[in-house]
Design a protein around this motif. Structure first.
Motif, PDB file in Angstrom:
ATOM      1  N   ALA A 120     -20.305   3.175   3.570  1.00 17.65           N
ATOM      2  CA  ALA A 120     -20.767   2.533   2.337  1.00 17.65           C
ATOM      3  C   ALA A 120     -21.056   1.045   2.493  1.00 17.65           C
ATOM      4  O   ALA A 120     -21.508   0.397   1.557  1.00 17.65           O
ATOM      5  N   LYS A 144     -14.121  -1.398  -7.386  1.00 12.23           N
ATOM      6  CA  LYS A 144     -14.676  -0.189  -8.001  1.00 12.23           C
ATOM      7  C   LYS A 144     -14.203  -0.075  -9.445  1.00 12.23           C
ATOM      8  O   LYS A 144     -13.249  -0.752  -9.859  1.00 12.23           O
ATOM      9  N   ALA A 183      -9.380   8.133   0.350  1.00 15.99           N
ATOM     10  CA  ALA A 183     -10.685   8.535  -0.188  1.00 15.99           C
ATOM     11  C   ALA A 183     -11.484   7.334  -0.676  1.00 15.99           C
ATOM     12  O   ALA A 183     -12.587   7.487  -1.195  1.00 15.99           O
ATOM     13  N   ASN A 184     -10.902   6.117  -0.537  1.00  9.50           N
ATOM     14  CA  ASN A 184     -11.545   4.935  -1.111  1.00  9.50           C
ATOM     15  C   ASN A 184     -11.683   3.753  -0.167  1.00  9.50           C
ATOM     16  O   ASN A 184     -12.421   2.813  -0.470  1.00  9.50           O
ATOM     17  N   ALA A 185     -10.946   3.726   0.929  1.00 11.04           N
ATOM     18  CA  ALA A 185     -10.942   2.507   1.754  1.00 11.04           C
ATOM     19  C   ALA A 185     -11.161   2.798   3.244  1.00 11.04           C
ATOM     20  O   ALA A 185     -10.631   2.085   4.101  1.00 11.04           O
ATOM     21  N   ASN A 186     -11.957   3.819   3.532  1.00  8.21           N
ATOM     22  CA  ASN A 186     -12.330   4.051   4.937  1.00  8.21           C
ATOM     23  C   ASN A 186     -13.102   2.865   5.491  1.00  8.21           C
ATOM     24  O   ASN A 186     -13.011   2.526   6.677  1.00  8.21           O
ATOM     25  N   VAL A 187     -13.876   2.248   4.590  1.00  4.07           N
ATOM     26  CA  VAL A 187     -14.696   1.109   5.000  1.00  4.07           C
ATOM     27  C   VAL A 187     -13.825  -0.024   5.573  1.00  4.07           C
ATOM     28  O   VAL A 187     -14.244  -0.729   6.496  1.00  4.07           O
ATOM     29  N   ASN A 214     -19.910   0.723  -6.788  1.00  2.00           N
ATOM     30  CA  ASN A 214     -18.865   0.465  -5.787  1.00  2.00           C
ATOM     31  C   ASN A 214     -19.293  -0.777  -5.002  1.00  2.00           C
ATOM     32  O   ASN A 214     -20.294  -0.739  -4.284  1.00  2.00           O
ATOM     33  N   HIS A 216     -18.796  -3.743  -2.227  1.00  5.85           N
ATOM     34  CA  HIS A 216     -18.132  -3.997  -0.944  1.00  5.85           C
ATOM     35  C   HIS A 216     -18.572  -5.349  -0.443  1.00  5.85           C
ATOM     36  O   HIS A 216     -19.761  -5.675  -0.516  1.00  5.85           O
ATOM     37  N   LYS A 241     -15.895   8.156  -6.396  1.00  7.64           N
ATOM     38  CA  LYS A 241     -15.223   7.397  -5.326  1.00  7.64           C
ATOM     39  C   LYS A 241     -16.192   7.111  -4.188  1.00  7.64           C
ATOM     40  O   LYS A 241     -16.003   6.179  -3.408  1.00  7.64           O
ATOM     41  N   THR A 242     -17.201   7.961  -4.031  1.00 10.57           N
ATOM     42  CA  THR A 242     -18.055   7.937  -2.841  1.00 10.57           C
ATOM     43  C   THR A 242     -19.409   7.313  -3.138  1.00 10.57           C
ATOM     44  O   THR A 242     -20.136   7.767  -4.030  1.00 10.57           O
ATOM     45  N   SER A 243     -19.765   6.285  -2.361  1.00 13.76           N
ATOM     46  CA  SER A 243     -21.066   5.639  -2.531  1.00 13.76           C
ATOM     47  C   SER A 243     -22.177   6.467  -1.894  1.00 13.76           C
ATOM     48  O   SER A 243     -21.983   7.064  -0.824  1.00 13.76           O
TER      49      SER A 243
HETATM   50  O1  LIG Z   1     -17.899   5.101  -0.846  1.00 12.22           O
HETATM   51  C1  LIG Z   1     -17.343   4.008  -0.922  1.00 12.22           C
HETATM   52  O2  LIG Z   1     -17.682   3.156  -1.750  1.00 12.22           O
HETATM   53  C2  LIG Z   1     -16.260   3.618   0.049  1.00 12.22           C
HETATM   54  C3  LIG Z   1     -15.198   4.580   0.198  1.00 12.22           C
HETATM   55  O3  LIG Z   1     -14.970   5.438  -0.630  1.00 12.22           O
HETATM   56  C4  LIG Z   1     -14.391   4.491   1.409  1.00 12.22           C
HETATM   57  O4  LIG Z   1     -14.496   3.481   2.110  1.00 12.22           O
HETATM   58  O5  LIG Z   1     -13.631   5.434   1.681  1.00 12.22           O
END
Ligand SMILES: O=C([O-])CC(=O)C(=O)O
Ligand SMILES: NC(=O)C1=CN([C@@H]2O[C@H](COP(=O)(O)OP(=O)(O)OC[C@H]3O[C@@H](n4cnc5c(N)ncnc54)[C@H](OP(=O)(O)O)[C@@H]3O)[C@@H](O)[C@H]2O)C=CC1
Length: 263
Positions: A120, A144, A183-187, A214, A216, A241-243
């Motif tokens: 994302a 978010k 599910a939100n901060a993999n980035v 979302n 970033h 949650k997912t961009s």
């Molecule tokens: O999709 C997004 O905005 C980022 C996100 O969930 C992730 O980093 O896991």
């Protein structure tokens, strides 16, 4: 025609499947065992729906994971041990040192490689280049809507129903963020891998009740100069949650699998 294996068929997997380059066919799809029959009936015979890598007796040209950190744990080593390339979107899984070690071992044994996808965020290319000259500091911020943080540990840190202004509810390292908010901060983990690593990359996570996107950002300093990236991404309608850009970064990896000029 090249052949793709995809792991996961949720919001992102469905978006990716609808945008594949014409020269790449979705040949194998890994889903959880309970969903095999249902998804097979939906997709018909052109795609083989599986629940275990061992059921695949050919070599895909590319495997892309769009399923979550648990799926990286479950399937990652098997993919790498077979010598296949694994495009990872749940990059936060790599913040787990034990898992990282086992994936490295499988890759060394079998010859597979991990492609950590930008997901994302934008600017990972510049950050990774900047690292070669030495980085001094990297801050990743994710912001978010309350809806996007629902069902995550943010609920224990802030009242998502009553928050009235942008509020930071987490400050910590990329490692903590990626593992606590899978599910939100993999980035956060992606930025860390490209830059100063899991323990030296600072992260701030914010809930913004006025936002429907979302957001970033990366702020980095080093011998190269300064980098400031701000990205406001539209969430997928099927998963706030997912961009959308995260799904598109998987499509980009698919295009790399077939194109001659890679950009
Ligand atoms: O999709 C997004 O905005 C980022 C996100 O969930 C992730 O980093 O896991
Ligand atoms: N790097 C980035 O920028 C981003 C990364 N992500 C990552 O992408 C993941 C997927 O996002 P999204 O599609 O929106 O999430 P969804 O929850 O919509 O879909 C996830 C899908 O994966 C399936 N799944 C879960 N575990 C496994 C497994 N072990 N094997 C096979 N399938 C599995 C789920 O199936 P079932 O329901 O049957 O369990 C579900 O269908 C996120 O969990 C996150 O880790 C997301 C956004 C941005």
């Amino acid at each position: 025609m090249k052949q793709l294996m995809m792991i996961g068929f949720g919001a992102m997997g469905r978006e990716v499947a609808s945008l594949l380059p014409a020269e790449l066919a979705l040949k194998w799809l890994l889903v959880s065992p309970a969903r095999v029959d249902e998804v097979q009936a939906e997709l018909g015979p052109s795609v083989r729906v599986l629940s275990d890598i061992d059921e695949c007796d050919q070599a895909p040209d590319l495997v892309v994971e769009c399923a979550g950190q648990g799926a990286v744990r479950e399937h990652g080593a098997k993919v790498l041990a077979r010598g296949w390339t694994l495009g990872l979107i749940s990059v936060g899984a790599l913040a787990d040192d034990e898992l990282m070690l086992s994936l490295r071992a499988a890759a060394q044994q079998g010859g597979g490689r991990i492609l950590a996808l930008a997901g994302a965020i934008a600017g990972v290319d510049g950050l990774a280049a900047a690292r070669e000259g030495g980085l001094e500091s990297v801050l990743y911020s994710g912001r978010k809507s309350p809806q996007s943080w629902r069902g995550s540990p943010a609920e224990a840190l802030i009242d998502l129903d009553t928050v009235t202004e942008p509020t930071v509810f987490f400050r910590g390292t990329a490692r903590e963020a990626a593992l606590r908010f899978p599910a939100n901060a993999n980035v956060a983990a992606t930025v860390a891998l490209a830059g100063l690593g899991m323990d030296n990359t600072r992260v701030e996570l914010t809930v913004d009740p006025a936002s429907s996107t979302n957001k970033h950002s990366i702020l980095a300093q080093g011998r190269f100069g300064e980098l400031s990236i701000e990205l406001s991404g539209q969430p997928l309608a099927s998963n706030p949650k997912t961009s959308t850009l995260a799904a598109l970064s998987v499509v980009r990896a698919c295009r790399h699998c077939t194109d001659t000029v890679l950009i």
